[in-house]
Design an enzyme around this catalytic site. Structure first.
Site, mmCIF file in Angstrom:
data_model
loop_
_atom_site.group_PDB
_atom_site.id
_atom_site.type_symbol
_atom_site.label_atom_id
_atom_site.label_comp_id
_atom_site.label_asym_id
_atom_site.label_seq_id
_atom_site.Cartn_x
_atom_site.Cartn_y
_atom_site.Cartn_z
ATOM 1 C CB SER A 62 2.182 25.698 103.171
ATOM 2 O OG SER A 62 2.194 24.718 102.145
ATOM 3 N N GLY A 99 -2.193 25.981 103.453
ATOM 4 C CA GLY A 99 -3.463 25.355 103.104
ATOM 5 C C GLY A 99 -4.298 26.147 102.125
ATOM 6 C CG ASN A 130 -2.753 23.706 99.471
ATOM 7 O OD1 ASN A 130 -2.273 22.687 99.946
ATOM 8 N ND2 ASN A 130 -2.332 24.911 99.813
ATOM 9 C CG ASP A 211 5.870 17.587 104.616
ATOM 10 O OD1 ASP A 211 6.755 17.643 103.742
ATOM 11 O OD2 ASP A 211 5.330 18.611 105.090
ATOM 12 C CG HIS A 214 5.575 21.780 103.225
ATOM 13 N ND1 HIS A 214 4.716 20.816 103.711
ATOM 14 C CD2 HIS A 214 4.798 22.796 102.795
ATOM 15 C CE1 HIS A 214 3.464 21.235 103.585
ATOM 16 N NE2 HIS A 214 3.484 22.433 103.036
#
Length: 239
Positions: A62, A99, A130, A211, A214
Protein backbone atom coordinates in the site's frame (compact mmCIF):
# COMPACT_ATOMS: atom_id res chain seq x y z
CA UNK A 1 27.01 -3.10 -1.63
CA UNK A 2 26.94 -0.74 1.30
CA UNK A 3 23.62 0.59 2.48
CA UNK A 4 22.81 3.94 0.92
CA UNK A 5 21.43 5.56 4.04
CA UNK A 6 21.43 4.79 7.73
CA UNK A 7 18.05 3.68 9.02
CA UNK A 8 16.18 5.45 11.80
CA UNK A 9 13.99 3.90 14.42
CA UNK A 10 10.26 4.48 14.29
CA UNK A 11 9.55 7.12 16.95
CA UNK A 12 5.91 6.10 17.40
CA UNK A 13 3.46 3.40 16.41
CA UNK A 14 -0.19 2.56 16.68
CA UNK A 15 -1.48 -0.24 18.87
CA UNK A 16 -1.39 -3.79 17.51
CA UNK A 17 -5.17 -4.11 17.45
CA UNK A 18 -5.50 -0.95 15.38
CA UNK A 19 -2.83 -2.22 12.99
CA UNK A 20 -4.74 -5.43 12.33
CA UNK A 21 -7.91 -3.44 11.74
CA UNK A 22 -6.14 -1.13 9.31
CA UNK A 23 -4.58 -4.02 7.42
CA UNK A 24 -8.06 -5.32 6.73
CA UNK A 25 -9.11 -1.88 5.54
CA UNK A 26 -6.12 -1.73 3.18
CA UNK A 27 -7.56 -4.34 0.84
CA UNK A 28 -8.87 -1.58 -1.45
CA UNK A 29 -7.64 1.84 -2.56
CA UNK A 30 -9.57 5.06 -3.18
CA UNK A 31 -10.48 5.74 -6.79
CA UNK A 32 -7.88 7.65 -8.75
CA UNK A 33 -8.43 11.32 -9.56
CA UNK A 34 -7.39 12.85 -12.86
CA UNK A 35 -6.61 16.53 -12.64
CA UNK A 36 -4.24 19.08 -14.14
CA UNK A 37 -1.21 17.41 -12.54
CA UNK A 38 -1.86 14.08 -14.24
CA UNK A 39 -2.51 15.86 -17.54
CA UNK A 40 0.82 17.67 -17.23
CA UNK A 41 2.61 14.40 -16.58
CA UNK A 42 0.99 12.89 -19.67
CA UNK A 43 2.19 15.84 -21.72
CA UNK A 44 5.72 15.42 -20.39
CA UNK A 45 5.63 11.71 -21.29
CA UNK A 46 4.57 12.50 -24.83
CA UNK A 47 7.69 14.57 -25.49
CA UNK A 48 9.93 11.50 -25.21
CA UNK A 49 9.10 8.39 -27.25
CA UNK A 50 8.18 5.41 -25.08
CA UNK A 51 11.02 3.39 -26.58
CA UNK A 52 13.53 5.94 -25.26
CA UNK A 53 12.18 6.10 -21.71
CA UNK A 54 13.62 3.92 -19.00
CA UNK A 55 10.95 1.70 -17.50
CA UNK A 56 10.75 1.41 -13.70
CA UNK A 57 8.44 -1.07 -11.99
CA UNK A 58 7.39 -0.06 -8.46
CA UNK A 59 6.48 -3.44 -6.96
CA UNK A 60 5.21 -3.24 -3.40
CA UNK A 61 2.31 -2.86 -1.00
CA UNK A 62 0.00 0.00 0.00
CA UNK A 63 2.94 2.37 0.50
CA UNK A 64 3.57 2.08 -3.24
CA UNK A 65 -0.07 1.67 -4.28
CA UNK A 66 -0.97 5.06 -2.81
CA UNK A 67 -3.46 4.05 -0.14
CA UNK A 68 -5.44 7.06 1.10
CA UNK A 69 -4.15 9.48 -1.55
CA UNK A 70 -5.09 10.15 -5.16
CA UNK A 71 -3.17 8.18 -7.75
CA UNK A 72 -1.55 11.38 -8.95
CA UNK A 73 -0.22 11.80 -5.40
CA UNK A 74 1.12 8.26 -5.02
CA UNK A 75 4.79 7.46 -4.60
CA UNK A 76 5.29 6.01 -8.12
CA UNK A 77 3.59 9.03 -9.71
CA UNK A 78 5.61 11.51 -7.66
CA UNK A 79 8.80 9.54 -8.28
CA UNK A 80 8.29 9.79 -12.03
CA UNK A 81 7.81 13.55 -11.75
CA UNK A 82 10.91 13.93 -9.57
CA UNK A 83 13.07 11.90 -11.92
CA UNK A 84 11.89 13.90 -14.92
CA UNK A 85 12.74 17.09 -13.05
CA UNK A 86 16.27 15.69 -12.71
CA UNK A 87 16.43 15.19 -16.46
CA UNK A 88 15.74 11.43 -16.52
CA UNK A 89 13.47 10.15 -19.29
CA UNK A 90 11.47 7.54 -17.37
CA UNK A 91 8.14 5.83 -16.98
CA UNK A 92 7.25 4.47 -13.54
CA UNK A 93 4.64 1.70 -13.47
CA UNK A 94 2.72 1.37 -10.22
CA UNK A 95 2.48 -2.31 -9.26
CA UNK A 96 1.64 -1.71 -5.61
CA UNK A 97 -1.14 -3.77 -4.00
CA UNK A 98 -2.58 -2.74 -0.65
CA UNK A 99 -2.31 -5.41 2.03
CA UNK A 100 0.27 -7.36 0.03
CA UNK A 101 2.62 -9.72 1.88
CA UNK A 102 5.89 -11.10 0.57
CA UNK A 103 4.09 -14.37 -0.20
CA UNK A 104 1.51 -12.53 -2.30
CA UNK A 105 4.24 -10.60 -4.05
CA UNK A 106 6.12 -13.77 -4.91
CA UNK A 107 2.97 -15.29 -6.39
CA UNK A 108 2.35 -12.33 -8.73
CA UNK A 109 5.87 -11.17 -9.63
CA UNK A 110 6.41 -13.27 -12.76
CA UNK A 111 2.90 -12.50 -14.01
CA UNK A 112 3.48 -8.77 -13.48
CA UNK A 113 6.81 -8.84 -15.32
CA UNK A 114 5.30 -10.78 -18.20
CA UNK A 115 2.54 -8.19 -18.50
CA UNK A 116 4.96 -5.31 -19.12
CA UNK A 117 5.65 -4.12 -22.66
CA UNK A 118 9.34 -4.92 -22.18
CA UNK A 119 11.86 -5.84 -19.53
CA UNK A 120 12.08 -3.05 -16.94
CA UNK A 121 15.29 -1.11 -16.52
CA UNK A 122 14.82 -1.17 -12.75
CA UNK A 123 12.48 -2.79 -10.23
CA UNK A 124 11.84 -1.06 -6.91
CA UNK A 125 11.00 -3.84 -4.46
CA UNK A 126 9.15 -2.70 -1.35
CA UNK A 127 7.49 -5.59 0.47
CA UNK A 128 7.60 -6.96 4.00
CA UNK A 129 5.79 -4.32 6.01
CA UNK A 130 2.54 -6.27 6.12
CA UNK A 131 4.44 -9.43 7.10
CA UNK A 132 5.82 -7.54 10.08
CA UNK A 133 2.51 -5.97 11.08
CA UNK A 134 0.89 -9.42 11.06
CA UNK A 135 3.72 -10.95 13.07
CA UNK A 136 4.70 -13.41 10.34
CA UNK A 137 7.94 -15.32 10.72
CA UNK A 138 10.83 -13.13 9.47
CA UNK A 139 12.58 -16.24 8.18
CA UNK A 140 9.68 -16.88 5.79
CA UNK A 141 9.56 -13.22 4.76
CA UNK A 142 13.25 -13.33 3.93
CA UNK A 143 12.80 -16.58 2.01
CA UNK A 144 10.05 -15.00 -0.11
CA UNK A 145 12.09 -11.88 -0.79
CA UNK A 146 15.09 -13.99 -1.80
CA UNK A 147 12.89 -15.94 -4.18
CA UNK A 148 11.74 -12.69 -5.79
CA UNK A 149 15.31 -11.46 -6.10
CA UNK A 150 16.25 -14.78 -7.67
CA UNK A 151 13.51 -14.36 -10.28
CA UNK A 152 14.71 -10.85 -11.10
CA UNK A 153 18.33 -11.95 -11.20
CA UNK A 154 17.47 -14.79 -13.58
CA UNK A 155 15.77 -12.27 -15.87
CA UNK A 156 18.74 -9.91 -15.58
CA UNK A 157 16.57 -7.12 -14.13
CA UNK A 158 18.32 -4.57 -11.87
CA UNK A 159 16.72 -4.10 -8.43
CA UNK A 160 16.66 -1.48 -5.70
CA UNK A 161 15.25 -2.44 -2.31
CA UNK A 162 13.24 -0.13 -0.10
CA UNK A 163 13.26 -1.64 3.36
CA UNK A 164 11.11 -1.58 6.46
CA UNK A 165 11.80 -1.61 10.20
CA UNK A 166 9.83 -3.52 12.81
CA UNK A 167 7.47 -1.60 15.06
CA UNK A 168 8.69 -1.35 18.67
CA UNK A 169 5.64 -3.23 19.98
CA UNK A 170 6.76 -6.33 18.06
CA UNK A 171 9.45 -6.89 20.70
CA UNK A 172 13.23 -6.80 20.60
CA UNK A 173 13.71 -10.40 19.45
CA UNK A 174 11.32 -10.05 16.53
CA UNK A 175 12.73 -6.65 15.59
CA UNK A 176 16.27 -7.98 15.58
CA UNK A 177 15.35 -10.78 13.20
CA UNK A 178 13.16 -8.66 10.94
CA UNK A 179 15.45 -5.62 10.72
CA UNK A 180 18.36 -7.81 9.62
CA UNK A 181 16.53 -8.97 6.48
CA UNK A 182 17.09 -6.04 4.13
CA UNK A 183 20.78 -5.36 4.83
CA UNK A 184 21.46 -9.08 4.35
CA UNK A 185 19.60 -9.13 1.03
CA UNK A 186 21.40 -6.01 -0.21
CA UNK A 187 24.75 -7.55 0.71
CA UNK A 188 24.08 -11.00 -0.70
CA UNK A 189 22.57 -9.81 -3.99
CA UNK A 190 24.70 -6.71 -4.44
CA UNK A 191 21.71 -4.40 -4.83
CA UNK A 192 21.21 -0.85 -3.52
CA UNK A 193 19.10 -0.40 -0.40
CA UNK A 194 17.10 2.48 0.99
CA UNK A 195 16.80 1.02 4.49
CA UNK A 196 13.51 2.50 5.74
CA UNK A 197 10.81 3.69 3.36
CA UNK A 198 9.07 5.85 6.00
CA UNK A 199 12.27 7.53 7.19
CA UNK A 200 11.64 11.18 8.06
CA UNK A 201 7.84 10.96 8.06
CA UNK A 202 6.71 8.27 10.53
CA UNK A 203 5.48 9.76 13.77
CA UNK A 204 5.06 13.26 12.33
CA UNK A 205 1.35 14.15 11.93
CA UNK A 206 2.28 16.71 9.26
CA UNK A 207 3.33 13.86 6.99
CA UNK A 208 1.11 10.96 8.04
CA UNK A 209 -2.53 10.06 7.51
CA UNK A 210 -4.72 9.66 10.62
CA UNK A 211 -4.01 5.91 10.64
CA UNK A 212 -0.36 6.69 11.55
CA UNK A 213 0.78 4.08 9.03
CA UNK A 214 0.45 5.64 5.57
CA UNK A 215 2.00 8.94 4.44
CA UNK A 216 -0.21 11.78 3.28
CA UNK A 217 0.67 13.72 0.10
CA UNK A 218 3.18 15.88 1.96
CA UNK A 219 4.77 12.75 3.40
CA UNK A 220 4.96 11.16 -0.05
CA UNK A 221 6.83 14.26 -1.23
CA UNK A 222 9.36 13.90 1.59
CA UNK A 223 9.90 10.21 0.82
CA UNK A 224 10.21 10.88 -2.89
CA UNK A 225 12.77 13.62 -2.31
CA UNK A 226 14.95 11.18 -0.40
CA UNK A 227 14.60 8.21 -2.75
CA UNK A 228 14.61 9.85 -6.20
CA UNK A 229 18.36 10.64 -6.27
CA UNK A 230 19.15 7.04 -5.33
CA UNK A 231 16.85 5.70 -8.04
CA UNK A 232 18.49 7.99 -10.59
CA UNK A 233 21.89 6.72 -9.51
CA UNK A 234 20.71 3.12 -9.75
CA UNK A 235 19.43 3.73 -13.29
CA UNK A 236 22.79 5.18 -14.29
CA UNK A 237 24.58 2.14 -12.84
CA UNK A 238 22.28 -0.39 -14.50
CA UNK A 239 23.74 -2.21 -17.54
Amino acid sequence: MKEILMARRWPTYVAAALIVQLLTACSGDPASNHNAASTATHQENSTTPASERKLILAFGDSLYAGYGVAQNESFPHELEKALKARGDAVEVRNAGVSGETTQGGLQRLAFTLDGLPRKPDLVLLGLGGNDMLRGLDPAQSEKNLRAMLDILKARNVPVMLTGMLAAPNMGADYAGRFNAIYPALARDYGVPLYPFFLDGVIGNPRFMQPDSIHPNPAGVDVITGKIAPLVSRSLDAAP
